[in-house]
Motif scaffolding. Sequence first.
Motif, PDB file in Angstrom:
ATOM      1  N   UNK A  93       1.673 -15.152   9.322  1.00  0.00           N
ATOM      2  CA  UNK A  93       0.565 -15.814  10.014  1.00  0.00           C
ATOM      3  C   UNK A  93      -0.760 -15.281   9.477  1.00  0.00           C
ATOM      4  N   UNK A  94      -1.742 -16.158   9.401  1.00  0.00           N
ATOM      5  CA  UNK A  94      -3.091 -15.753   9.042  1.00  0.00           C
ATOM      6  C   UNK A  94      -3.545 -14.634   9.973  1.00  0.00           C
ATOM      7  N   UNK A  95      -4.032 -13.489   9.438  1.00  0.00           N
ATOM      8  CA  UNK A  95      -4.437 -12.373  10.294  1.00  0.00           C
ATOM      9  C   UNK A  95      -5.457 -12.762  11.354  1.00  0.00           C
ATOM     10  N   UNK A  96      -6.395 -13.613  10.983  1.00  0.00           N
ATOM     11  CA  UNK A  96      -7.429 -14.048  11.921  1.00  0.00           C
ATOM     12  C   UNK A  96      -6.805 -14.774  13.099  1.00  0.00           C
ATOM     13  N   UNK A  97      -5.862 -15.678  12.813  1.00  0.00           N
ATOM     14  CA  UNK A  97      -5.199 -16.423  13.883  1.00  0.00           C
ATOM     15  C   UNK A  97      -4.290 -15.525  14.711  1.00  0.00           C
ATOM     16  N   UNK A  98      -3.663 -14.561  14.035  1.00  0.00           N
ATOM     17  CA  UNK A  98      -2.777 -13.629  14.738  1.00  0.00           C
ATOM     18  C   UNK A  98      -3.548 -12.809  15.755  1.00  0.00           C
ATOM     19  N   UNK A  99      -4.725 -12.331  15.368  1.00  0.00           N
ATOM     20  CA  UNK A  99      -5.558 -11.535  16.267  1.00  0.00           C
ATOM     21  C   UNK A  99      -6.097 -12.397  17.411  1.00  0.00           C
ATOM     22  N   UNK A 100      -6.440 -13.624  17.092  1.00  0.00           N
ATOM     23  CA  UNK A 100      -6.945 -14.553  18.111  1.00  0.00           C
ATOM     24  C   UNK A 100      -5.873 -14.835  19.155  1.00  0.00           C
ATOM     25  N   UNK A 101      -4.628 -15.001  18.698  1.00  0.00           N
ATOM     26  CA  UNK A 101      -3.535 -15.293  19.625  1.00  0.00           C
ATOM     27  C   UNK A 101      -3.245 -14.115  20.548  1.00  0.00           C
ATOM     28  N   UNK A 102      -3.454 -12.895  20.055  1.00  0.00           N
ATOM     29  CA  UNK A 102      -3.252 -11.704  20.883  1.00  0.00           C
ATOM     30  C   UNK A 102      -4.242 -11.712  22.041  1.00  0.00           C
ATOM     31  N   UNK A 103      -5.512 -11.996  21.734  1.00  0.00           N
ATOM     32  CA  UNK A 103      -6.534 -12.041  22.774  1.00  0.00           C
ATOM     33  C   UNK A 103      -6.227 -13.151  23.774  1.00  0.00           C
ATOM     34  N   UNK A 104      -5.881 -14.318  23.269  1.00  0.00           N
ATOM     35  CA  UNK A 104      -5.626 -15.472  24.145  1.00  0.00           C
ATOM     36  C   UNK A 104      -4.399 -15.267  25.022  1.00  0.00           C
ATOM     37  N   UNK A 105      -3.431 -14.492  24.545  1.00  0.00           N
ATOM     38  CA  UNK A 105      -2.212 -14.253  25.325  1.00  0.00           C
ATOM     39  C   UNK A 105      -2.460 -13.340  26.518  1.00  0.00           C
ATOM     40  N   UNK A 106      -3.508 -12.512  26.402  1.00  0.00           N
ATOM     41  CA  UNK A 106      -3.790 -11.559  27.471  1.00  0.00           C
ATOM     42  C   UNK A 106      -2.897 -10.333  27.409  1.00  0.00           C
ATOM     43  N   UNK A 107      -1.996 -10.292  26.434  1.00  0.00           N
ATOM     44  CA  UNK A 107      -1.083  -9.147  26.283  1.00  0.00           C
ATOM     45  C   UNK A 107      -1.589  -8.291  25.120  1.00  0.00           C
ATOM     46  N   UNK A 108      -2.542  -7.453  25.414  1.00  0.00           N
ATOM     47  CA  UNK A 108      -3.167  -6.627  24.384  1.00  0.00           C
ATOM     48  C   UNK A 108      -2.339  -5.358  24.174  1.00  0.00           C
ATOM     49  N   UNK A 109      -1.846  -5.143  22.960  1.00  0.00           N
ATOM     50  CA  UNK A 109      -0.999  -3.969  22.696  1.00  0.00           C
ATOM     51  C   UNK A 109      -1.783  -2.665  22.729  1.00  0.00           C
ATOM     52  N   UNK A 110      -1.031  -1.595  22.839  1.00  0.00           N
ATOM     53  CA  UNK A 110      -1.637  -0.268  22.883  1.00  0.00           C
ATOM     54  C   UNK A 110      -2.259   0.115  21.546  1.00  0.00           C
ATOM     55  N   UNK A 111      -1.636  -0.292  20.447  1.00  0.00           N
ATOM     56  CA  UNK A 111      -2.130   0.103  19.126  1.00  0.00           C
ATOM     57  C   UNK A 111      -1.799  -0.950  18.079  1.00  0.00           C
ATOM     58  N   UNK A 112      -2.764  -1.179  17.202  1.00  0.00           N
ATOM     59  CA  UNK A 112      -2.601  -2.103  16.081  1.00  0.00           C
ATOM     60  C   UNK A 112      -2.884  -1.362  14.784  1.00  0.00           C
ATOM     61  N   UNK A 113      -2.155  -1.729  13.748  1.00  0.00           N
ATOM     62  CA  UNK A 113      -2.361  -1.152  12.421  1.00  0.00           C
ATOM     63  C   UNK A 113      -2.812  -2.251  11.473  1.00  0.00           C
ATOM     64  N   UNK A 114      -4.061  -2.167  10.993  1.00  0.00           N
ATOM     65  CA  UNK A 114      -4.605  -3.113  10.031  1.00  0.00           C
ATOM     66  C   UNK A 114      -4.371  -2.526   8.642  1.00  0.00           C
ATOM     67  N   UNK A 115      -3.554  -3.186   7.840  1.00  0.00           N
ATOM     68  CA  UNK A 115      -3.230  -2.619   6.531  1.00  0.00           C
ATOM     69  C   UNK A 115      -3.419  -3.648   5.418  1.00  0.00           C
ATOM     70  N   UNK A 116      -4.023  -3.179   4.324  1.00  0.00           N
ATOM     71  CA  UNK A 116      -4.299  -4.057   3.196  1.00  0.00           C
ATOM     72  C   UNK A 116      -5.343  -3.423   2.299  1.00  0.00           C
TER      73      UNK A 116
END
Length: 218
Positions: free
Chosen positions: A1-24
Amino acid sequence: MNPKNELKSIIESGRIPNSLLFQGPVGSGKLRSAIDFANSVLRVDNEPSSNIDNKMSHPDLHVVFPIPTSEKKTENSCDFYINSWRSLVLENNYQIDIRGWVDKLDTKKQPQIGIQTVSSLSKKLSLSSFAAGYKVVLFWMADRLNEEASNKLLKLVEEPGEKTMFLFIVEKNKSLLKTLDSRCQKINFFRIKLYLSKAFKSANKGGIFIVRKTRKYK
């Protein structure tokens, strides 16, 4: 999934994880995306006035990055260098790497994230959030965490306070302590080919896009 869309879906879901790893790799937009995501998290349950300002400052955003070791206690803190780091980021449109940071510091020492930095962070996180919402910790170049600091940080990640989130940014895959890496949801970024037209980059300024001629970072 496009990273931008993936991050947007996390916010919209309301289920914000404890930790994210941005790698690249450098130039893939992961730092800008992490800042934008942090901004969205800090606005959850808060007014738009809770935005991170144009100088990348917010009372509930804690930025951690490698610093040179010093015998002076005041210089063994990211707070001492934060203005220089923000300046580097803004001057380079969020596209920075460790070489640029070392040049900015004008030091011969190799910066790292040590135990004193994590201990200072722990004290900050023990306090209530300024806006009564989330507290976000952004680790730039998290692969520069030494082993002692990583082990101490692991305890914070395993038992975070209420509404506390960690964002880790690295260039190399699996460069964190394994036990720390395993607790992060991964967001993979891609290198955009330099020959993309100026018009395309201008039209999509500030965004992360996956196009046909890209190479996934491994």
